[in-house]
Motif scaffolding. Structure first.
Motif: not given
Length: 232
Positions: A127-131, A134
């Motif tokens: 569920q971690r963002s890779s952006d 961001q």
């Protein structure tokens, strides 16, 4: 060209836009420009442009050149080191306040704000963002929220000012996935220590986290800055 009536003046708007241009490397250290070029690009009169540039000059972002316009100042790495040191003092103090109600300021600790941070950072890997952009913004918000939650508005105000001044350099610290992964891991450990009311451990983890970021900043070269502009 008339100035708009309202809380934010046209000079404020020009100031924010130019500051954003520098932060996003649309203007990089060493770039030269004129007041006329800014007035044409932003479609504003010269007076608010001059006011905005004087303000940026006072804050150390630009300098005026004799008869040849303005220049974006090169990075002052010694100043960044000092700001990181100040940031470390503020955040480790906040960590102790969050873990020890006996150190509370006139305003109580904002536990709800800490809970919001836990909901964002203590998540499964999937569920971690890779952006990168961001996560960079979330990282900045994480540190500001920790200090704000500690219940000392003046300390939070100073920390926001420090955050604003190092934003341009921190962005270059989030160009690799490994740094994003490390940020999730380190933020999670800091929050877990705060939840367990382990002030010394939380402060130690924060200090190590900030020192790692500071070390990455020391590796930044002018080439990286110019490459950042190509990718912006």
């Amino acid at each position: 060209m008339s100035e708009p009536v309202g809380h934010r003046s046209r000079a404020d708007e020009v100031y924010e836009q130019l500051k954003q241009d520098i932060a996003e490397f649309k203007l990089v250290p060493g770039d030269r420009f004129t007041e006329n070029s800014v007035t044409e690009r932003l479609d504003v009169s010269r007076t608010p442009v001059r006011q905005a540039l004087v303000r940026l000059q006072q804050e150390g972002y630009v300098e005026v050149l004799f008869r040849s316009g303005w220049r974006v100042l090169p990075f002052d790495f010694a100043k960044f080191e000092q700001l990181y040191d100040l940031r470390m003092v503020l955040e480790t103090t906040a960590a102790h306040r969050l873990c020890d109600e006996g150190l509370r300021s006139p305003n109580p600790v904002d536990h709800a704000l800490v809970d919001e941070l836990m909901a964002l950072w203590l998540v499964p890997v999937a569920q971690r963002s890779s952006d990168t952009l961001q996560v960079s913004q979330w990282d900045e918000a994480f540190h500001c929220a920790l200090v704000a939650a500690a219940g000392n508005p003046e300390m939070a105000r100073v920390h926001r000012d420090v955050t604003d001044r190092i934003r341009i350099i921190r962005r270059l610290d989030f160009t690799k996935q490994a740094r994003i992964d490390a940020t999730y891991e380190e933020h999670g450990k800091i929050l877990s220590a705060i939840r367990a009311k382990r002030g010394d451990q939380a402060a130690m983890l924060l200090r190590a986290h900030i020192e790692t970021s500071q070390a990455e900043v020391r590796k930044i070269t002018l080439h990286q800055v110019h490459m950042a502009r190509q990718g912006s």
